[in-house]
Motif scaffolding. Structure first.
Motif, PDB file in Angstrom:
ATOM      1  N   TYR A   1       0.742  -1.035  -0.017  1.00 49.73           N
ATOM      2  CA  TYR A   1       0.005   0.072  -0.097  1.00 49.73           C
ATOM      3  C   TYR A   1       0.877   1.326   0.114  1.00 49.73           C
ATOM      4  CZ  TYR A   1      -3.689  -3.320   1.652  1.00 49.73           C
ATOM      5  OH  TYR A   1      -4.478  -4.318   1.930  1.00 49.73           O
TER       6      TYR A   1
ATOM      7  N   LEU B   1      -3.314   3.295  -2.844  1.00 47.87           N
ATOM      8  CA  LEU B   1      -3.215   2.260  -3.773  1.00 47.87           C
ATOM      9  C   LEU B   1      -2.644   1.108  -3.139  1.00 47.87           C
ATOM     10  CD1 LEU B   1      -2.243   4.191  -6.852  1.00 47.87           C
ATOM     11  CD2 LEU B   1      -4.451   3.194  -6.717  1.00 47.87           C
TER      12      LEU B   1
ATOM     13  N   ASN C   1      -0.385  -1.479  -4.810  1.00 51.16           N
ATOM     14  CA  ASN C   1       0.389  -1.839  -6.099  1.00 51.16           C
ATOM     15  C   ASN C   1       1.372  -3.160  -5.753  1.00 51.16           C
ATOM     16  OD1 ASN C   1      -0.297   0.494  -7.613  1.00 51.16           O
ATOM     17  ND2 ASN C   1       0.918   1.870  -6.474  1.00 51.16           N
ATOM     18  N   SER C   2       1.400  -3.734  -7.170  1.00 51.98           N
ATOM     19  CA  SER C   2       2.363  -4.836  -7.146  1.00 51.98           C
ATOM     20  C   SER C   2       3.809  -4.341  -7.603  1.00 51.98           C
ATOM     21  CB  SER C   2       1.716  -5.681  -8.161  1.00 51.98           C
ATOM     22  OG  SER C   2       2.864  -6.911  -8.504  1.00 51.98           O
ATOM     23  N   ILE C   3       4.737  -4.466  -6.880  1.00 54.50           N
ATOM     24  CA  ILE C   3       6.177  -3.813  -7.048  1.00 54.50           C
ATOM     25  C   ILE C   3       7.078  -4.763  -7.127  1.00 54.50           C
ATOM     26  CG2 ILE C   3       7.664  -2.126  -6.080  1.00 54.50           C
ATOM     27  CD1 ILE C   3       5.115  -0.892  -4.566  1.00 54.50           C
TER      28      ILE C   3
END
Length: 231
Positions: A196, A207, A209-211
């Protein structure tokens, strides 16, 4: 053995007093609160849009769809429509409930980050806007008594030896840059995570997010665990 000086004792007492004011929080509570910010639905009006100096002379740019400046991400939310996700605000520390009340009072919905705001620090935080920034999000999700900056958060934490030790509710912190709340790894190799964040690409809001890990390591993100977090 020499006795500690009065100054050392005073500093220890201050640190103990600060630590005692912080509430314990469960990992599930951290994730549940972060999800509230991500999925919060709201319908702003024209009064919540603002671009210019507020009543205190602080420059505010709400990240509504009319906002567009060279070199800065464009705005996203639309007045008169239902939007999802609490917007980013420089210095913001609003709960979803605070945000809802602020909208009804005609406060401005968010305030984008600029290099000038970073230079000015707290002096660039508008009292006439509502929203949340990256460290404000961590502070709320950890039930802290005030917003702690990315420089201050490490003082509340234990450093982890590696990213692989991260558990839901831990953070990845880059002092004076950005901070993320870890949710979980996407792959068995632990090379990509779900986290997040507030105010990062692709838009100005909270958001999940995929990181990839290889994007975080060069930027100096340190894995940290809040001392009062519980499984």
């Amino acid at each position: 053995m020499p006795r500690p000086s009065r100054l050392v004792l005073t500093l220890l007492l201050v640190l103990l007093a600060v630590a005692s004011t912080q509430a314990q929080v469960r990992r599930s509570e951290v994730i549940a609160m972060a999800d509230q910010y991500v999925h919060y639905k709201w319908k702003p009006g024209a009064a919540n849009v603002f671009h210019g100096k507020d009543a205190d002379g602080i420059f505010v740019e709400t990240p509504d769809r009319s906002f567009s400046r060279p070199g800065i991400r464009s705005g996203w939310w639309v007045a008169g429509q239902t939007n999802e996700g609490v917007p980013y605000m420089w210095g913001g520390f609003s709960t979803p409930s605070d945000f809802k009340k602020g909208l009804k009072r005609g406060l401005y919905a968010g305030d984008v980050y600029t290099d000038e705001k970073r230079r000015l620090g707290d002096a660039a935080v508008s009292k006439h806007a509502v929203g949340i920034d990256c460290s404000g999000l961590v502070s709320r999700c950890w039930k802290l008594d005030r917003p702690y900056s990315t420089k201050e958060l490490p003082s509340l934490c234990v450093p982890l030896r590696s990213y692989s030790e991260l558990k839901p509710g831990d953070i990845l912190n880059a002092p004076d840059k950005h901070v993320l709340i870890f949710r979980g790894f996407v792959d068995k190799e632990k090379q990509r995570m779900l986290a997040y964040e507030a105010g990062s690409p692709p838009t100005w809001k909270v958001l999940l997010n995929s990181i990839p890990i290889n994007l975080l390591v060069p930027e100096g993100f340190q894995p940290l665990r809040y001392r009062k977090i519980r499984d």
